[in-house]
Design a protein around this motif. Structure first.
Motif, mmCIF file in Angstrom:
data_model
loop_
_atom_site.group_PDB
_atom_site.id
_atom_site.type_symbol
_atom_site.label_atom_id
_atom_site.label_comp_id
_atom_site.label_asym_id
_atom_site.label_seq_id
_atom_site.Cartn_x
_atom_site.Cartn_y
_atom_site.Cartn_z
ATOM 1 N N LEU A 6 -9.630 3.690 -0.537
ATOM 2 C CA LEU A 6 -8.245 4.115 -0.724
ATOM 3 C C LEU A 6 -8.181 5.429 -1.500
ATOM 4 O O LEU A 6 -7.418 6.333 -1.158
ATOM 5 N N THR A 7 -9.013 5.537 -2.530
ATOM 6 C CA THR A 7 -9.030 6.755 -3.335
ATOM 7 C C THR A 7 -9.422 7.956 -2.480
ATOM 8 O O THR A 7 -8.814 9.024 -2.565
ATOM 9 N N ARG A 14 2.494 1.804 -3.243
ATOM 10 C CA ARG A 14 1.560 2.265 -4.258
ATOM 11 C C ARG A 14 1.213 3.750 -4.063
ATOM 12 O O ARG A 14 1.102 4.502 -5.006
ATOM 13 N N VAL A 15 1.039 4.114 -2.793
ATOM 14 C CA VAL A 15 0.660 5.498 -2.514
ATOM 15 C C VAL A 15 1.811 6.450 -2.831
ATOM 16 O O VAL A 15 1.618 7.526 -3.381
ATOM 17 N N ILE A 39 0.836 -1.197 0.000
ATOM 18 C CA ILE A 39 0.000 0.000 0.000
ATOM 19 C C ILE A 39 0.872 1.247 0.000
ATOM 20 O O ILE A 39 0.671 2.172 -0.784
ATOM 21 N N LEU A 92 -9.156 8.213 0.711
ATOM 22 C CA LEU A 92 -8.079 8.452 1.670
ATOM 23 C C LEU A 92 -6.955 9.243 1.008
ATOM 24 O O LEU A 92 -6.463 10.241 1.528
ATOM 25 N N LYS A 93 -6.604 8.807 -0.217
ATOM 26 C CA LYS A 93 -5.523 9.465 -0.944
ATOM 27 C C LYS A 93 -5.882 10.917 -1.227
ATOM 28 O O LYS A 93 -5.063 11.819 -1.087
#
Lengths: 94, 264
Positions: free
Chosen positions: B254-255, A7-8, A4, B257-258
């Motif tokens: 996740l999106t 990826r981030v 993760i 969060l990002k």
């Protein structure tokens, strides 16, 4: 977990669809030009007929082809000239 | 006015037969009389996808060679009114019929049906030419993959050389999530490259496998997204204006969060 994070924080890569799109564009240009041997022979024949009016050319050494480079397609012809014909009109037109 | 539509793709495995089964069923559900012709001689499959494999008596080659009447070879689908299948021969090859025979067969069907859908074999050789011989228009199927799009381009050129200029594109098996991530060619990319009009977009849908296992087209199933997309496509074939299904994907955790963290 590391996955993760990687990826981030990974630097953004070119999306693969952009690569696909560009490759598709190139291959379609090639396909549509229908670079069949007959097509090239016919093109070569016509070009030589025109050039022969002005110069004596080496038919055996003549190469006509499509080349792909830097995102564009070019017609590349290598036509060795043996002798420019006298009175061919080249001088007059210059 | 009756029409013959050839469904073709160039590349194999992009969903020609599944599309014929679903579009044919959808058109019949909309009240049209439909004949589906399996022109993939030697590799017949439309009967299996439709679940009609046990009811075949005669086939297309029998009709072409005059062994039976066209009516005798047509298999009636008992689930949808007005839906019929003309099966391909399984033990013959593509040379068993000629383009002229295909054309007169399609013309004969047009006298009785509103739509004649011809399932073309893969490839661009004789089998494809036979299938397209009697067509008034064409639906070219592709998936958002390089090789399928490239082959579609070849097929479009061949259709035009056969003077079939009314051709539209059906993009099959699109995966909205991958498109959103930039990992799949999107609809606009494909349309722009092929310079062709769109008639339908079918999302990738596991239900297709399930319904095909059972031998019933996905359009008969109300829970199938692909089935819904095929029903819309059928209405467009009939000339209705139907908006394309939205392929938007709900934002994942996740999106979000990002985005909240400022990475997007």
């Amino acid at each position: 977990m590391f996955d993760i994070f990687s990826r981030v924080f990974a630097p953004r890569q070119t999306p693969s669809k952009n690569i696909a799109n560009e490759r598709l564009r190139m291959v379609l240009i090639h396909d549509r030009a229908s670079v069949s041997p007959q097509f090239l022979e016919s093109l070569k024949g016509d070009m030589m007929a025109v050039i022969s009016k002005y110069a004596e050319i080496d038919e055996k050494e003549t190469v006509v082809n499509f080349s792909t480079a830097d995102g564009s397609v070019a017609l590349v012809a290598n036509i060795p000239i043996k002798r420019v014909k006298r009175g061919s009109g080249i001088n007059r037109n210059i | 006015m009756a029409e013959t539509i050839v469904i073709t793709s160039g590349k194999g495995g992009v969903g020609k037969t599944t599309s014929v089964a679903n579009l044919g069923s959808a058109l019949a559900m909309l009240g049209k009389k439909v004949a589906m012709v399996d022109a993939d001689i030697g590799l017949r499959n439309l009967d299996l996808v439709m679940g009609l494999e046990n009811r075949i008596v005669y086939d297309l080659v029998d009709v072409a060679e005059g062994y039976c009447k066209l009516r005798q070879a047509l298999v009636r689908d008992k689930r949808v009114d007005g839906l019929f299948l003309l099966p391909a021969a399984q033990t013959r090859d593509k040379t068993a019929v000629s383009p002229d025979q295909m054309k007169s067969l399609c013309d004969e069907l047009k006298e009785e049906f509103d739509y004649v859908l011809v399932d073309s074999p893969a490839g661009i050789e004789q089998g494809f030419r036979n299938a397209a011989a009697g067509a008034d228009r064409a639906i070219v199927i592709t998936t958002p993959e390089l090789s399928a799009v490239r082959d579609a381009d070849r097929v479009i050129a061949l259709l035009e050389s056969m003077e079939i200029y009314d051709h539209k594109l059906l993009i099959n098996r699109i995966r909205p999530l991958m498109v959103k991530k930039g990992d799949m060619l999107d609809i606009d990319d494909v349309l722009e490259q092929l310079a062709i009009d769109l008639i339908g977009v079918i999302p990738e849908d596991e239900m297709i496998i399930v319904t095909t296992n059972r031998g019933e087209p996905a359009v008969l199933n109300n829970h199938s997204k692909a089935g819904q997309a095929y029903r819309n496509t059928a209405r467009r074939i009939m000339g209705e204006e139907v908006p394309f299904l939205s392929l938007d994907v709900p934002e994942g955790l996740l999106t979000r969060l990002k985005r909240a963290m400022g990475f997007k």
